[in-house]
Write a protein that holds these residues in place. Structure first.
Motif, PDB file in Angstrom:
ATOM      1  N   GLN A 273       5.970   6.858  -1.877  1.00 45.89           N
ATOM      2  CA  GLN A 273       5.259   5.589  -2.053  1.00 45.89           C
ATOM      3  C   GLN A 273       6.142   4.567  -2.762  1.00 45.89           C
ATOM      4  OE1 GLN A 273       1.807   4.769  -1.288  1.00 45.89           O
ATOM      5  NE2 GLN A 273       2.585   2.728  -1.768  1.00 45.89           N
ATOM      6  N   ASN A 274       6.141   3.338  -2.230  1.00 47.91           N
ATOM      7  CA  ASN A 274       6.755   2.221  -2.934  1.00 47.91           C
ATOM      8  C   ASN A 274       5.763   1.742  -3.986  1.00 47.91           C
ATOM      9  OD1 ASN A 274       7.814  -0.206  -3.842  1.00 47.91           O
ATOM     10  ND2 ASN A 274       8.512  -0.856  -1.820  1.00 47.91           N
ATOM     11  N   GLN A 276       6.022  -0.466  -6.213  1.00 47.88           N
ATOM     12  CA  GLN A 276       5.987  -1.892  -6.482  1.00 47.88           C
ATOM     13  C   GLN A 276       5.215  -2.637  -5.408  1.00 47.88           C
ATOM     14  OE1 GLN A 276       9.173  -4.467  -5.596  1.00 47.88           O
ATOM     15  NE2 GLN A 276       9.013  -5.637  -7.490  1.00 47.88           N
ATOM     16  N   GLN A 277       5.376  -2.237  -4.174  1.00 47.37           N
ATOM     17  CA  GLN A 277       4.713  -2.927  -3.070  1.00 47.37           C
ATOM     18  C   GLN A 277       3.207  -2.746  -3.177  1.00 47.37           C
ATOM     19  OE1 GLN A 277       5.924  -1.613   0.796  1.00 47.37           O
ATOM     20  NE2 GLN A 277       5.126  -3.427   1.831  1.00 47.37           N
ATOM     21  N   GLY A 278       2.507  -3.834  -3.325  1.00 50.38           N
ATOM     22  CA  GLY A 278       1.051  -3.770  -3.461  1.00 50.38           C
ATOM     23  C   GLY A 278       0.592  -3.419  -4.851  1.00 50.38           C
ATOM     24  N   TRP A 280       0.967  -0.628  -6.660  1.00 49.35           N
ATOM     25  CA  TRP A 280       0.518   0.737  -6.921  1.00 49.35           C
ATOM     26  C   TRP A 280       1.101   1.248  -8.232  1.00 49.35           C
ATOM     27  CZ3 TRP A 280      -2.786   3.743  -3.880  1.00 49.35           C
ATOM     28  CH2 TRP A 280      -3.211   3.119  -2.699  1.00 49.35           C
ATOM     29  N   ASN A 307       8.619   9.053  -4.822  1.00 46.75           N
ATOM     30  CA  ASN A 307       8.169   7.683  -5.015  1.00 46.75           C
ATOM     31  C   ASN A 307       9.339   6.839  -5.500  1.00 46.75           C
ATOM     32  OD1 ASN A 307       5.583   8.434  -4.301  1.00 46.75           O
ATOM     33  ND2 ASN A 307       4.818   8.533  -6.404  1.00 46.75           N
ATOM     34  N   GLY A 309      10.459   2.271  -6.316  1.00 45.97           N
ATOM     35  CA  GLY A 309       9.942   0.927  -6.528  1.00 45.97           C
ATOM     36  C   GLY A 309      10.700   0.188  -7.602  1.00 45.97           C
ATOM     37  N   GLU A 312       9.949   0.118 -11.490  1.00 42.37           N
ATOM     38  CA  GLU A 312       9.130   1.303 -11.741  1.00 42.37           C
ATOM     39  C   GLU A 312       9.989   2.509 -12.108  1.00 42.37           C
ATOM     40  OE1 GLU A 312       5.927   2.099 -11.826  1.00 42.37           O
ATOM     41  OE2 GLU A 312       5.092   0.141 -11.347  1.00 42.37           O
ATOM     42  N   PRO A 386      15.602  -0.195  -6.320  1.00 41.24           N
ATOM     43  CA  PRO A 386      14.240   0.338  -6.218  1.00 41.24           C
ATOM     44  C   PRO A 386      14.179   1.850  -6.082  1.00 41.24           C
ATOM     45  CG  PRO A 386      14.878  -0.730  -4.173  1.00 41.24           C
ATOM     46  CD  PRO A 386      15.943  -1.041  -5.166  1.00 41.24           C
TER      47      PRO A 386
END
Length: 402
Positions: A273-274, A276-278, A280, A307, A309, A312, A386
């Motif tokens: 999972q990214n 940062q995107q959205g 999360w 994961n 981001g 993050e 990222p």
């Protein structure tokens, strides 16, 4: 806590929105629910009919019991409150048994981060590494450095003695950080002391509560540990949950722990999972002052399960098919003392061990200074990457900077 209190699980409140489980308690005369509260005072909470079970006073966080329909936020001074909830262990893949032959030759991860070369300068001597996990098997030949007396168990808000590993995960994590190399494998900090802080129960589902984890974190700081590793978590949560009371409590406890000199290293999670995107968030990683670690492969690339981001991830570290110690009393690979496993659970303790090397060479370094040293020693594209944050860790480069 009263002996006539038994565990129950309900879906309610914040955690229900997350798809997690809230944990209450049922007493003989009336229902009592476990709440985690920030702000207020024990005296104010007691006056309003709540029972204060634990105080994490440095963080202004309290674990309390109250009626199921109670609202702790109505108490003067309370900033936030939520029903305690549980999360399950985040494991990327099932472990595989170690190959036969010289095990050190299979430790590609330690070669890649130059850990063996770094041991000419530091081995983690006189440092202490906490492992918040399923427990640690102290009878393993490469884990003779477990401090059994200092190790503790936190289950259902009650603290008790060390009882070993209830699965295998904590033993594997501990070996990556600090296996002694006496017989098979060597950790990043082989001369460090391991303190096991078990938060997963020996019976029933392998679920840990936020309250127990907060108590383990506070204990790590009280004991003056150099670093505490948290290879635990849950699936990423949506951004709307970012402002809930449970984040406030965790943030205040982590800040308190790091201010008292204990670094907090957490696994970034295994959902590709990214973060940062959205917007999360990771249960334990998306918190200021906690170092969140992504997982890399033998090819020095981001592992496909990890994961990631921007803003993050602190650094990356090897986490794919990592050979380490194993509790032979387990259901996955019965009788096995060494096994390989994958996950950001395996990358985080690489960094926790590196904290041990830094603190050996600079015992007066504060948490920020330790983190900066590790980031400056990392190899990669820099702080904004990222996938690996400041880069993939390099133990030799880090200790050479000190």
């Amino acid at each position: 806590m009263a002996d006539n209190t038994t565990r129950r699980t309900v879906l309610a409140g914040t955690a229900a929105g997350l798809g997690l489980l809230t944990v209450g308690t049922v007493a003989a005369d009336e229902e009592q629910v476990r709440y985690v509260v920030t702000g207020g005072s024990p005296q104010q909470l007691e006056r309003e009919g709540f029972t204060v079970v634990h105080e994490i006073s440095d963080a202004n966080v309290y674990l309390i019991l109250g009626p199921e329909d109670a609202d702790p936020t109505s108490v003067d001074g309370v900033n936030s409150a939520f029903e305690d909830f549980t999360y399950e262990l985040d494991v990327a893949d099932e472990p595989t048994e170690a190959p036969t032959g010289e095990l050190e030759d299979e430790q590609w991860d330690k070669d890649l981060i130059n850990a063996f070369d770094a041991h000419d300068h530091a081995t983690g001597a006189d440092t202490r590494i906490g492992i918040i996990d399923t427990g640690v098997h102290d009878g393993h030949p490469d884990l003779g450095n477990v401090d059994v007396d200092a190790s503790r168990t936190f289950i259902d808000w009650e603290e008790s003695d060390h009882t070993g590993d209830v699965q295998y995960h904590g033993t594997h994590v501990a070996g990556i950080a600090a296996a002694t190399g006496s017989e098979g494998v060597t950790g990043v900090a082989p001369d460090a002391e391991i303190v096991s802080l078990r938060v997963f129960p020996s019976e029933g589902p392998l679920l840990a509560s936020v309250g127990d984890t907060l108590l383990a974190l506070d204990h790590a700081a009280e004991q003056g540990l150099d670093v505490v590793n948290m290879s635990i978590g849950s699936a990423p949560q949506p951004p709307e949950e970012n402002q809930e009371g449970y984040r406030i409590a965790r943030q205040q406890v982590v800040r308190s722990v790091t201010q008292r000199g204990t670094s907090v290293v957490v696994s970034a999670g295994n959902d590709s999972q990214n973060l940062q995107q959205g917007g999360w968030i990771s249960l334990w990683g998306s918190i200021p002052r906690a170092s969140s670690i992504s997982a890399t492969t033998e090819a020095d690339e981001l592992a496909d399960f990890s994961n990631y981001g921007a803003n993050e991830i602190s650094v990356g570290a090897p986490g794919d098919m990592i050979l380490s110690t194993f509790d032979p009393d387990n259901e996955a690979l019965p009788g096995t003392e060494y096994a390989s496993a994958s996950g950001t659970s395996m990358s985080a303790p690489q960094v926790a061990g590196l904290v041990g090397l830094v603190r050996e060479l600079d015992p007066n370094a504060n948490v920020n200074q330790v983190e900066n040293a590790i980031e400056r020693g990392a190899t990669g594209d820099g702080r904004d990457d990222p996938e690996t944050g400041a880069g993939r860790i390099d133990a030799l480069e880090t200790v050479d900077l000190l």
